[in-house]
Design a protein around this motif. Structure first.
Motif, PDB file in Angstrom:
ATOM      1  N   SER A 206       9.340   7.895   1.364  1.00 32.61           N
ATOM      2  CA  SER A 206      10.081   6.826   0.702  1.00 32.61           C
ATOM      3  C   SER A 206       9.770   5.474   1.331  1.00 32.61           C
ATOM      4  N   LEU A 207       9.712   5.432   2.663  1.00 32.16           N
ATOM      5  CA  LEU A 207       9.411   4.183   3.355  1.00 32.16           C
ATOM      6  C   LEU A 207       7.991   3.707   3.034  1.00 32.16           C
ATOM      7  N   VAL A 208       7.042   4.626   3.021  1.00 34.01           N
ATOM      8  CA  VAL A 208       5.656   4.265   2.711  1.00 34.01           C
ATOM      9  C   VAL A 208       5.545   3.744   1.278  1.00 34.01           C
ATOM     10  N   GLU A 209       6.236   4.417   0.358  1.00 35.85           N
ATOM     11  CA  GLU A 209       6.206   3.978  -1.049  1.00 35.85           C
ATOM     12  C   GLU A 209       6.744   2.570  -1.191  1.00 35.85           C
ATOM     13  N   GLY A 210       7.844   2.265  -0.487  1.00 31.34           N
ATOM     14  CA  GLY A 210       8.399   0.916  -0.544  1.00 31.34           C
ATOM     15  C   GLY A 210       7.468  -0.120   0.063  1.00 31.34           C
ATOM     16  N   SER A 211       6.802   0.229   1.147  1.00 28.17           N
ATOM     17  CA  SER A 211       5.872  -0.716   1.782  1.00 28.17           C
ATOM     18  C   SER A 211       4.673  -0.998   0.894  1.00 28.17           C
ATOM     19  N   LEU A 212       4.174   0.023   0.223  1.00 27.41           N
ATOM     20  CA  LEU A 212       3.000  -0.161  -0.630  1.00 27.41           C
ATOM     21  C   LEU A 212       3.331  -1.014  -1.853  1.00 27.41           C
ATOM     22  N   THR A 213       4.464  -0.720  -2.503  1.00 24.50           N
ATOM     23  CA  THR A 213       4.820  -1.480  -3.689  1.00 24.50           C
ATOM     24  C   THR A 213       5.256  -2.907  -3.355  1.00 24.50           C
ATOM     25  N   GLY A 214       5.767  -3.116  -2.140  1.00 21.66           N
ATOM     26  CA  GLY A 214       6.202  -4.452  -1.738  1.00 21.66           C
ATOM     27  C   GLY A 214       5.240  -5.138  -0.788  1.00 21.66           C
ATOM     28  N   MET A 215       3.957  -4.757  -0.842  1.00 15.05           N
ATOM     29  CA  MET A 215       2.979  -5.282   0.105  1.00 15.05           C
ATOM     30  C   MET A 215       2.881  -6.799   0.054  1.00 15.05           C
ATOM     31  N   VAL A 217       5.163  -8.973  -0.798  1.00 12.03           N
ATOM     32  CA  VAL A 217       6.355  -9.577  -0.200  1.00 12.03           C
ATOM     33  C   VAL A 217       6.274  -9.493   1.319  1.00 12.03           C
ATOM     34  N   ILE A 218       5.856  -8.355   1.830  1.00  8.73           N
ATOM     35  CA  ILE A 218       5.740  -8.187   3.282  1.00  8.73           C
ATOM     36  C   ILE A 218       4.766  -9.212   3.858  1.00  8.73           C
ATOM     37  N   ARG A 219       3.633  -9.378   3.208  1.00  3.97           N
ATOM     38  CA  ARG A 219       2.643 -10.333   3.700  1.00  3.97           C
ATOM     39  C   ARG A 219       3.126 -11.777   3.574  1.00  3.97           C
ATOM     40  N   SER A 220       3.811 -12.067   2.465  1.00  9.17           N
ATOM     41  CA  SER A 220       4.253 -13.447   2.256  1.00  9.17           C
ATOM     42  C   SER A 220       5.274 -13.877   3.306  1.00  9.17           C
ATOM     43  N   PHE A 221       6.061 -12.926   3.815  1.00 11.84           N
ATOM     44  CA  PHE A 221       7.035 -13.240   4.861  1.00 11.84           C
ATOM     45  C   PHE A 221       6.465 -13.020   6.266  1.00 11.84           C
ATOM     46  N   GLY A 222       5.242 -12.513   6.328  1.00 11.32           N
ATOM     47  CA  GLY A 222       4.642 -12.263   7.632  1.00 11.32           C
ATOM     48  C   GLY A 222       5.369 -11.207   8.437  1.00 11.32           C
ATOM     49  N   LEU A 223       5.863 -10.159   7.754  1.00 16.20           N
ATOM     50  CA  LEU A 223       6.689  -9.143   8.414  1.00 16.20           C
ATOM     51  C   LEU A 223       5.946  -7.822   8.583  1.00 16.20           C
ATOM     52  N   GLU A 224       4.624  -7.883   8.709  1.00 18.79           N
ATOM     53  CA  GLU A 224       3.853  -6.658   8.869  1.00 18.79           C
ATOM     54  C   GLU A 224       4.272  -5.878  10.117  1.00 18.79           C
ATOM     55  N   ASN A 474     -12.421  -7.858 -16.619  1.00 16.45           N
ATOM     56  CA  ASN A 474     -12.902  -6.843 -17.563  1.00 16.45           C
ATOM     57  C   ASN A 474     -12.155  -6.910 -18.890  1.00 16.45           C
ATOM     58  N   ALA A 475     -11.654  -8.118 -19.204  1.00 16.24           N
ATOM     59  CA  ALA A 475     -10.935  -8.341 -20.465  1.00 16.24           C
ATOM     60  C   ALA A 475      -9.781  -7.330 -20.594  1.00 16.24           C
ATOM     61  N   LEU A 476      -9.681  -6.665 -21.750  1.00 18.50           N
ATOM     62  CA  LEU A 476      -8.565  -5.742 -21.971  1.00 18.50           C
ATOM     63  C   LEU A 476      -8.701  -4.453 -21.173  1.00 18.50           C
ATOM     64  N   ASP A 477      -9.868  -4.215 -20.585  1.00 16.58           N
ATOM     65  CA  ASP A 477     -10.083  -3.026 -19.756  1.00 16.58           C
ATOM     66  C   ASP A 477      -9.806  -3.295 -18.282  1.00 16.58           C
ATOM     67  N   THR A 478      -9.226  -4.439 -17.970  1.00 11.87           N
ATOM     68  CA  THR A 478      -8.888  -4.763 -16.587  1.00 11.87           C
ATOM     69  C   THR A 478      -7.688  -3.927 -16.142  1.00 11.87           C
ATOM     70  N   VAL A 479      -7.822  -3.283 -14.997  1.00  9.15           N
ATOM     71  CA  VAL A 479      -6.705  -2.500 -14.432  1.00  9.15           C
ATOM     72  C   VAL A 479      -5.708  -3.465 -13.809  1.00  9.15           C
ATOM     73  N   VAL A 480      -4.447  -3.344 -14.204  1.00  8.10           N
ATOM     74  CA  VAL A 480      -3.435  -4.318 -13.780  1.00  8.10           C
ATOM     75  C   VAL A 480      -2.857  -4.017 -12.405  1.00  8.10           C
ATOM     76  N   GLY A 481      -3.173  -2.845 -11.841  1.00  9.63           N
ATOM     77  CA  GLY A 481      -2.656  -2.506 -10.518  1.00  9.63           C
ATOM     78  C   GLY A 481      -1.270  -1.897 -10.579  1.00  9.63           C
ATOM     79  N   GLU A 482      -0.790  -1.479  -9.421  1.00  8.21           N
ATOM     80  CA  GLU A 482       0.525  -0.842  -9.337  1.00  8.21           C
ATOM     81  C   GLU A 482       1.613  -1.791  -9.832  1.00  8.21           C
ATOM     82  N   ARG A 483       2.332  -1.359 -10.882  1.00  6.69           N
ATOM     83  CA  ARG A 483       3.406  -2.135 -11.505  1.00  6.69           C
ATOM     84  C   ARG A 483       2.926  -3.499 -11.987  1.00  6.69           C
ATOM     85  N   GLY A 484       1.634  -3.596 -12.321  1.00 13.22           N
ATOM     86  CA  GLY A 484       1.102  -4.847 -12.853  1.00 13.22           C
ATOM     87  C   GLY A 484       0.943  -5.931 -11.828  1.00 13.22           C
ATOM     88  N   ILE A 485       0.682  -5.557 -10.567  1.00 13.41           N
ATOM     89  CA  ILE A 485       0.669  -6.532  -9.476  1.00 13.41           C
ATOM     90  C   ILE A 485      -0.444  -7.555  -9.622  1.00 13.41           C
TER      91      ILE A 485
END
Length: 596
Positions: A206-215, A217-224, A474-485
């Motif tokens: 659960s902790l790893v999942e939260g860190s990956l999806t909020g990467m 935010v973590i970087r923007s606050f410098g809280l690595e 890649n136009a419409l074939d561009t992968v948007v990433g996890e949750r469209g990041i």
């Protein structure tokens, strides 16, 4: 032979138990058990033939010794084929059990509402669907097959051993009480330690999942570093739990190994004494007896040493299945028990009230949206708009008799049919980690067809996101990433809106879909919606007056009540809350930003 293709039926209405899963594939287990029994019987016969071969060889009867040896070779081949067959049947059933569990878990998660998902994180759920299912699979596979193997091996070995010498058998079995006491002691501890270990693993996931999806935010606050410290704490907890379990397992093996070694020692000591006795002395054994007894005891010794591993696997499976059962035992706040299909698409809400615990969220809300018409629901943050939207499609437990679609109470409709007729685009724009076009075409059966691609482009054009999407790498074939990041907030909202438009349901319910879009783009989108929704109904939940003004009628929601209704012009003329909203938002647009 058992059906090794994925089963087509689900686990049924009742929560599964390990017994039900076993009975579901009982025929395959019976065939696998029969193969194991045949293998044990063949090995039993080999023991007796080895006695005959050795005694015949030492007695000068070469022909009998050769015939016994040929029989041993044939039985060895039979035992091998039977052992392979047992693995085929049992592990084919195991594959079906694993398939059933994963499919059943996902189907159950689709049924459970927000109250469940608020208490159990995605990381923990993934741990249960992966690690815990693997633990159950090991129990139904290795645990079940080896348990049967132990029973058959003990029975066939003891038959040979007692048949040769009951005295020697008792001497070799003196350590059995130690095995029984050891297994009793380790039983409770293995189960508790395994449960703790799996819980720690779920928390870590659960902790790893939260860190990956909020990467970001973590970087923007410098809280690595802080996140690494949090991970270290959870990782240490899991390490300690795993180490405690490993120590317990490591202790069990040597104890059982000691018992096996003691049995072999007793056999060689007392067996040697009996072998050296003259044949006329009671209890004396022959060289063939000694060799056959050794073969039988060896066949019994390996299962005895493996009992620890088997028991550990079974206890782990019990602990893992207990965590899986927590999902199946959860009760959905919205029950799907309807069977009535409406003829029309008019949406009627009458006297709808709703509460969270002791807090009233909606009170006596009533309105009607006829086919081809549009309604905007406007209100401040916290006025109950999103709750109302979720009640319309039964994302929350809708009170019976308060919401009707085509004259039919939505509580009497199958949920799938309700949501097929009312397309709900939620406030938070969620995108899947796939391409832009696949996100828009999520509801389409054949997203790659020419017709589907035309619908995709048309919907994206109406949502004012097609041009920007075509400019992506890649136009419409561009992968948007996890949750469209990989997309901006406004782009994610417009792609999600395009997905709802491409669905083209009779009623489109949009929950504040333009909050991250500028006013110019918003105007263009609303014009596109006006053209797209001529043959459909639209319910627009929004806090923006400009968006509401494009609808045929507006309902103003305040503190859970509808305090005003009418067209944009009529509500502006009447003054009140809506007119206040309009003035405030107009001032916000006209007031220039003050620079530093």
């Amino acid at each position: 032979m058992p059906d090794v293709t994925p089963p087509s039926s689900d686990l049924g209405a009742r929560p599964p138990t390990m017994g039900r899963l076993f009975r579901r594939h009982l025929f395959a287990y019976i065939l696998g058990g029969a193969c194991l029994l045949a293998s044990a019987a063949a090995l039993n016969r080999i023991d007796w033939l080895s006695k005959a071969a050795i005694d015949s060889a030492f007695g000068g009867n070469t022909g009998r010794a050769v015939r016994a040896s040929i029989g041993m070779v044939a039985l060895t081949v039979l035992a091998f084929v039977a052992a392979v067959g047992s693995r085929y049947f049992i592990f084919s059933a195991v594959a079906d059990v694993e398939y059933d569990l994963r499919r059943g878990i996902l189907a159950k998660l689709h049924q459970l509402g927000g109250s469940f998902h608020r208490t159990m994180s995605a990381g923990d759920l993934m741990s249960r669907m992966t690690n815990d299912v693997v633990g159950v699979r090991a129990t139904f596979g290795f645990g079940a097959s080896q348990s049967l193997n132990v029973v058959f091996a003990f029975a066939s070995s003891l038959q040979v051993m007692f048949g040769i010498s009951w005295r020697l058998t008792l001497a070799a079995s003196l350590t059995m009480p130690l095995v029984a006491v050891t297994m009793r002691y380790f039983s409770r501890h293995l189960l508790n330690f395994t449960r703790t270990n799996q819980q720690m693993l779920g928390q870590l996931a659960s902790l790893v999942e939260g860190s990956l999806t909020g990467m970001r935010v973590i970087r923007s606050f410098g809280l690595e570093e802080r996140e690494l410290e949090r991970f270290d704490l959870k990782n240490v907890d899991y390490f300690q739990a795993n180490l405690s379990l490993a120590r317990l397992r490591a202790l069990l093996g040597p104890i059982l190994g000691l018992a096996s070694a003691a049995s072999m020692l007793a056999f060689f000591w007392y067996g040697g004494i009996l072998l050296c006795r003259p044949a006329s002395v009671p209890g004396a054994i022959t060289k063939g007896d000694f060799f056959a007894f050794d073969l039988a005891l060896t066949r019994m010794t390996w299962p005895l040493m493996a009992i620890g591993s088997i028991y550990s696997v079974i206890q782990r499976g019990r602990a893992c299945f207990g965590r899986i059962r927590e999902i199946f035992d959860s009760v959905s706040e919205v029950r799907d028990s309807g069977t009535t299909i409406p003829n029309g698409t008019g949406l009627e809400v009458e006297g709808l009230s709703f509460s969270y615990a002791d807090r009233d969220v909606l009170r006596d809300v009533s309105f009607r949206v006829m086919p081809g018409r549009s309604l905007a629901i406007v209100g401040r943050t916290g006025s109950g708009k999103s709750t109302l939207a979720q009640l319309l499609v039964r994302m929350l437990p809708t009170p019976r008799g308060r919401v009707r679609l085509g004259g039919v109470d939505v509580c009497d409709m199958p949920i799938r049919e309700l949501r097929r007729r009312v397309g709900y685009a939620q406030q938070s724009a969620f995108l899947f980690s796939t391409t832009v076009s696949r996100n828009v075409a999520f509801s389409m059966d054949d997203p790659d067809s020419a017709e589907s691609m035309a619908r995709i482009r048309d919907a994206m054009g109406a949502a004012q996101v097609l041009r920007e999407a075509l400019e992506l790498p890649n136009a419409l074939d561009t992968v948007v990433g996890e949750r469209g990041i990989q997309l901006s907030g406004g782009q994610r909202q417009r792609v999600a809106l395009a997905r709802a438009l491409a669905w083209a349901p009779p009623i489109l319910l949009l929950d504040d879909p333009l909050s991250a879009v500028d006013s110019k783009t918003e105007t263009a989108i609303l014009e596109g919606l006006r053209g797209k929704m001529k043959a459909h109904s639209l319910v627009l939940v929004t806090h923006r007056v400009a968006a509401a003004a494009a609808c045929d009628e507006i309902a103003v929601l305040e503190d859970g009540r509808i305090v005003a209704r009418g067209t944009h012009a009529a509500l502006i003329s009447a003054g009140g809350l809506y007119a206040t909203f309009a003035k405030q938002q107009q001032l916000e647009q006209e007031t220039p930003e003050v620079g530093p």
